[in-house]
Design a protein around this motif. Structure first.
Motif, PDB file in Angstrom:
ATOM      1  N   SER A  55       0.306  -1.343   0.195  1.00  0.00           N
ATOM      2  CA  SER A  55      -0.061  -0.181  -0.130  1.00  0.00           C
ATOM      3  C   SER A  55       1.031   1.320   0.215  1.00  0.00           C
ATOM      4  O   SER A  55       1.198   1.880   0.854  1.00  0.00           O
ATOM      5  N   PRO A  56       1.282   1.226  -1.013  1.00  0.00           N
ATOM      6  CA  PRO A  56       2.605   2.798  -1.377  1.00  0.00           C
ATOM      7  C   PRO A  56       1.697   3.747  -1.405  1.00  0.00           C
ATOM      8  O   PRO A  56       0.731   4.278  -1.882  1.00  0.00           O
ATOM      9  N   GLU A  57       2.425   4.948  -0.732  1.00  0.00           N
ATOM     10  CA  GLU A  57       2.401   6.448  -0.820  1.00  0.00           C
ATOM     11  C   GLU A  57       3.482   6.473  -1.642  1.00  0.00           C
ATOM     12  O   GLU A  57       4.568   7.293  -1.154  1.00  0.00           O
ATOM     13  N   PHE A  58       3.331   6.938  -2.880  1.00  0.00           N
ATOM     14  CA  PHE A  58       4.764   7.650  -3.408  1.00  0.00           C
ATOM     15  C   PHE A  58       5.377   8.678  -3.437  1.00  0.00           C
ATOM     16  O   PHE A  58       3.976   9.945  -3.612  1.00  0.00           O
ATOM     17  N   SER A  59       6.047   9.229  -2.848  1.00  0.00           N
ATOM     18  CA  SER A  59       6.579  10.983  -2.276  1.00  0.00           C
ATOM     19  C   SER A  59       6.554  11.562  -3.646  1.00  0.00           C
ATOM     20  O   SER A  59       6.915  12.908  -3.679  1.00  0.00           O
ATOM     21  N   LYS A  60       6.772  10.906  -4.877  1.00  0.00           N
ATOM     22  CA  LYS A  60       7.208  11.961  -5.930  1.00  0.00           C
ATOM     23  C   LYS A  60       6.010  12.109  -6.740  1.00  0.00           C
ATOM     24  O   LYS A  60       5.418  11.008  -7.200  1.00  0.00           O
ATOM     25  N   THR A  61       5.992  12.776  -6.864  1.00  0.00           N
ATOM     26  CA  THR A  61       4.211  13.860  -7.943  1.00  0.00           C
ATOM     27  C   THR A  61       5.163  13.518  -8.923  1.00  0.00           C
ATOM     28  O   THR A  61       6.483  14.547  -9.995  1.00  0.00           O
ATOM     29  N   LEU A  62       3.951  13.645  -9.973  1.00  0.00           N
ATOM     30  CA  LEU A  62       4.341  13.953 -11.282  1.00  0.00           C
ATOM     31  C   LEU A  62       3.524  15.706 -12.086  1.00  0.00           C
ATOM     32  O   LEU A  62       2.109  15.542 -10.788  1.00  0.00           O
ATOM     33  N   GLN A 167       0.781  19.261   6.857  1.00  0.00           N
ATOM     34  CA  GLN A 167      -1.327  19.091   7.770  1.00  0.00           C
ATOM     35  C   GLN A 167      -2.130  18.979   6.482  1.00  0.00           C
ATOM     36  O   GLN A 167      -1.902  20.889   5.969  1.00  0.00           O
ATOM     37  N   GLY A 168      -3.737  18.667   5.818  1.00  0.00           N
ATOM     38  CA  GLY A 168      -4.555  19.289   4.678  1.00  0.00           C
ATOM     39  C   GLY A 168      -5.504  18.768   5.025  1.00  0.00           C
ATOM     40  O   GLY A 168      -5.451  17.642   5.466  1.00  0.00           O
ATOM     41  N   ASP A 169      -6.854  18.842   5.451  1.00  0.00           N
ATOM     42  CA  ASP A 169      -8.313  18.359   5.023  1.00  0.00           C
ATOM     43  C   ASP A 169      -7.873  17.248   6.181  1.00  0.00           C
ATOM     44  O   ASP A 169      -8.557  16.135   6.390  1.00  0.00           O
ATOM     45  N   GLY A 170      -7.409  17.488   7.849  1.00  0.00           N
ATOM     46  CA  GLY A 170      -7.634  16.572   8.709  1.00  0.00           C
ATOM     47  C   GLY A 170      -6.606  15.060   8.719  1.00  0.00           C
ATOM     48  O   GLY A 170      -6.244  14.958   9.654  1.00  0.00           O
ATOM     49  N   LYS A 171      -5.432  15.352   7.622  1.00  0.00           N
ATOM     50  CA  LYS A 171      -4.527  14.343   7.584  1.00  0.00           C
ATOM     51  C   LYS A 171      -3.704  14.931   7.290  1.00  0.00           C
ATOM     52  O   LYS A 171      -3.229  15.942   6.989  1.00  0.00           O
ATOM     53  N   TRP A 172      -2.266  13.812   7.515  1.00  0.00           N
ATOM     54  CA  TRP A 172      -0.587  13.929   7.115  1.00  0.00           C
ATOM     55  C   TRP A 172      -0.545  13.598   5.734  1.00  0.00           C
ATOM     56  O   TRP A 172      -0.862  12.577   5.795  1.00  0.00           O
ATOM     57  N   HIS A 173      -0.480  14.277   4.377  1.00  0.00           N
ATOM     58  CA  HIS A 173      -0.205  13.941   3.083  1.00  0.00           C
ATOM     59  C   HIS A 173       2.234  14.183   3.323  1.00  0.00           C
ATOM     60  O   HIS A 173       1.836  15.105   3.545  1.00  0.00           O
ATOM     61  N   LEU A 174       2.041  13.252   2.469  1.00  0.00           N
ATOM     62  CA  LEU A 174       3.777  12.807   2.700  1.00  0.00           C
ATOM     63  C   LEU A 174       4.324  14.057   1.402  1.00  0.00           C
ATOM     64  O   LEU A 174       3.719  14.292   0.441  1.00  0.00           O
ATOM     65  N   VAL A 175       5.006  14.818   1.318  1.00  0.00           N
ATOM     66  CA  VAL A 175       5.460  15.258   0.393  1.00  0.00           C
ATOM     67  C   VAL A 175       6.388  15.467   0.715  1.00  0.00           C
ATOM     68  O   VAL A 175       6.611  15.528  -0.884  1.00  0.00           O
ATOM     69  N   TYR A 176       7.572  14.387   1.037  1.00  0.00           N
ATOM     70  CA  TYR A 176       8.901  14.109   0.960  1.00  0.00           C
ATOM     71  C   TYR A 176       9.397  13.127   1.432  1.00  0.00           C
ATOM     72  O   TYR A 176       9.187  12.885   2.512  1.00  0.00           O
ATOM     73  N   ARG A 177      10.054  12.012   0.961  1.00  0.00           N
ATOM     74  CA  ARG A 177      10.899  10.906   1.320  1.00  0.00           C
ATOM     75  C   ARG A 177      12.163  11.376   1.037  1.00  0.00           C
ATOM     76  O   ARG A 177      12.301  11.119  -0.414  1.00  0.00           O
TER      77      ARG A 177
END
Length: 533
Positions: A55-62, A167-177
């Motif tokens: 269940s990956p959350e990718f830190s690199k955005t496209l 932090q946003g929308d009540g959740k923590w969103h990964l922005v960099y790994r």
């Protein structure tokens, strides 16, 4: 007519992927492709590979351009990566999903089931894509180190890596790994840059959570410690934060911390776009190299790749027209050096790997793309196709005047288009040439003509990681793009150009940004070729 074009950034995550690896979870990566017509798809980018994670959350955005007036069909492919080659055909396909960019933008967050092929579900697994419009052209650049981290491994020190969450929308969103630094309790991670809008939503006060963890190959990473901050606090360098493990803090009264995290550099900078540099006077200098090796076949035979049809065209010329017609608009004088390689040339019939197509070595320039076409047609009956297929001489030739432009500080960027029918012969010399050129204002585009095995070209493309020389020296940046022409043979003419030129704007910006050069500054006139300087 007004057109709505804006830059959007896609964040991607998956849930419950199939485990293809025996005894462990898959090592997923997501690749994004866009429909360019005629049944052809162009790759727009890839995320990083996440090891041992279903269940990956990718830190690199496209990132890609959103056009309201166009249906932009996208395809997401999830692959289990178990080797170092950039080619995906030898990796396990975990599933894919298709949608339009409009669907993602209108939904903001879109979750789709993964399919092995249309109508055939992957069995399990979903992909979630969220879109964010990029209005802020600033980036935050950081360099971070740690001291006295807790030892988490029984037989060695910890293998620490960092994760930043917004932090946003009540959740923590990964922005960099960050990368993992093996066996080190006092690591310094590589400098990195993240768009300010992605990092904190453009608000310096947005809460940021930083986690430091010990990497485990089975994916069960151990938390070393965490802390909360904001961009405003991070910018007060040198900023130092205690890394706190919540459970240890509760259990031990004498607990102080699990190490300290020190921010050495944190600065917000404007990230200029390709258009900023072009409108600021940057000239793109276009050079062409054509393969005249014997493997192309006798030009007088209809089976030859150099055979000119009754209408006077072949795959070489079709590829040249497709790419050249786009690039020529960015060169003010429309004079393009054009060379051949791998042929015996008159009058002494020695093999040459960089002969001028117009047979004028002191002035190899052709007037426009049509001038290159005319020179090619005139040169074809005057040379003897031979070999081998050596790329290094012509790459080094272009690199020499790219180096001169860099030394003079001129706003010039050099693009070399190589049209070839087969695998490169001087592999190591070509690797050396590409790695050296990666430090220069230069890109190399290779179009494979014919149906040969182009595996060596895929390796030069280095989409799976930096290209290395035999001695271990790594390329400063990826400057090579390879595409086999026949993949686009039945596609619209512009499809090939869209694919092979897709990475050039990013490559140009990455070079000038690394040099610290901003556009719109007074620049001296650039030299076209060091031979003329």
């Amino acid at each position: 007519m007004a057109h709505c074009v804006t830059l959007v950034q896609l964040s991607i995550s998956c849930d419950h992927l199939i485990d293809k690896d025996i005894g462990s979870k898959s090592d997923p990566l997501c690749v994004l492709l866009q429909d360019v017509g005629g049944g052809s798809w162009a790759e727009l980018g890839r995320t990083e590979r996440v090891r041992n994670c279903s269940s990956p959350e990718f830190s690199k955005t496209l990132q890609l351009e959103y056009r309201f007036e166009t249906v932009q069909k996208l395809r997401f492919g999830i692959y289990d990566i178990d080797n170092k080659t950039p080619e995906l055909r030898d990796d396990d396909f975990l599933g894919g999903a298709e949608c339009s960019l409009g669907q993602i933008v209108s939904s903001q967050v879109l979750t789709l089931p993964l399919m092995l092929k249309p109508g055939k579900p992957a069995g399990r697994g979903t992909i979630t894509v969220s879109a964010q419009e990029l209005k802020d052209n600033r980036v935050v650049t950081m360099e971070v180190e740690a001291r006295n981290l807790d030892k988490k491994d029984f037989l060695g020190k910890s293998d620490p890596f960092l994760e930043f969450f917004r932090q946003g929308d009540g959740k923590w969103h990964l922005v960099y790994r960050s990368e993992v630094i093996k066996n080190n309790l006092n690591p310094t991670w590589k400098r990195f840059s993240v768009p300010v809008q992605h990092f904190c939503g453009g608000n310096p006060s947005t809460p940021i959570q930083v986690q430091c963890s010990d990497y485990d190959s089975d994916g069960s990473h151990d938390l070393i410690g965490t802390f909360h901050t904001s961009l405003a606090q991070l910018q007060a360098v040198p900023a130092e934060f205690e890394c706190i493990h919540p459970e240890k803090q509760q259990k031990k009264k004498s607990y102080k911390n699990s190490g300290t995290i020190r921010v050495k550099i944190c600065r917000v900078e404007t990230e200029y776009s390709f258009l900023d540099y072009v409108m600021g006077g940057c000239q793109i200098n276009f050079t062409v190299g054509v393969d005249f090796t014997g493997s192309n076949g006798d030009p007088s035979s209809p089976d030859s790749l150099h055979y000119l049809s009754p209408t006077g065209v072949n795959e070489y010329l079709m590829a040249l027209w497709s790419v050249g017609s786009v690039v020529q608009d960015y060169d003010s004088d429309k004079l393009f050096p054009a060379f051949g390689f791998g042929a015996q040339v008159p009058p002494d019939w020695q093999v040459s790997h960089e002969f001028a197509l117009n047979f004028n070595p002191s002035n190899p320039y052709c007037a426009g793309i049509q001038g290159i076409v005319d020179a090619y047609r005139q040169a074809l009956p005057q040379v003897r196709l031979y070999g081998p297929t050596n790329f290094a001489p012509i790459i080094n030739h272009v690199a020499r005047f790219a180096a001169q432009a860099a030394h003079q500080g001129t706003a010039s960027y050099f693009m070399l288009l190589l049209l070839t029918d087969g695998a490169v012969t001087d592999v190591e010399a070509t690797r050396e040439a590409v790695v050296r050129a990666s430090n220069l204002p230069m890109s190399v585009i290779i179009v494979g003509v014919g149906g040969a095995d182009f595996e060596a070209m895929e390796q030069l493309d280095a989409d799976g990681g930096p290209l290395h020389t035999r001695s271990g020296q790594a390329a400063a940046r990826d400057i090579v793009q390879f595409v086999p022409y026949r993949r686009f043979q039945n596609a619209p003419r512009e499809a090939l150009a869209q694919t092979v030129l897709a990475e050039v704007p990013t490559q140009l910006v990455s070079y000038f940004r690394a040099q610290g050069w901003a556009p719109l500054k007074p620049l001296p006139p650039s030299a076209k070729d060091p031979a003329q300087a």
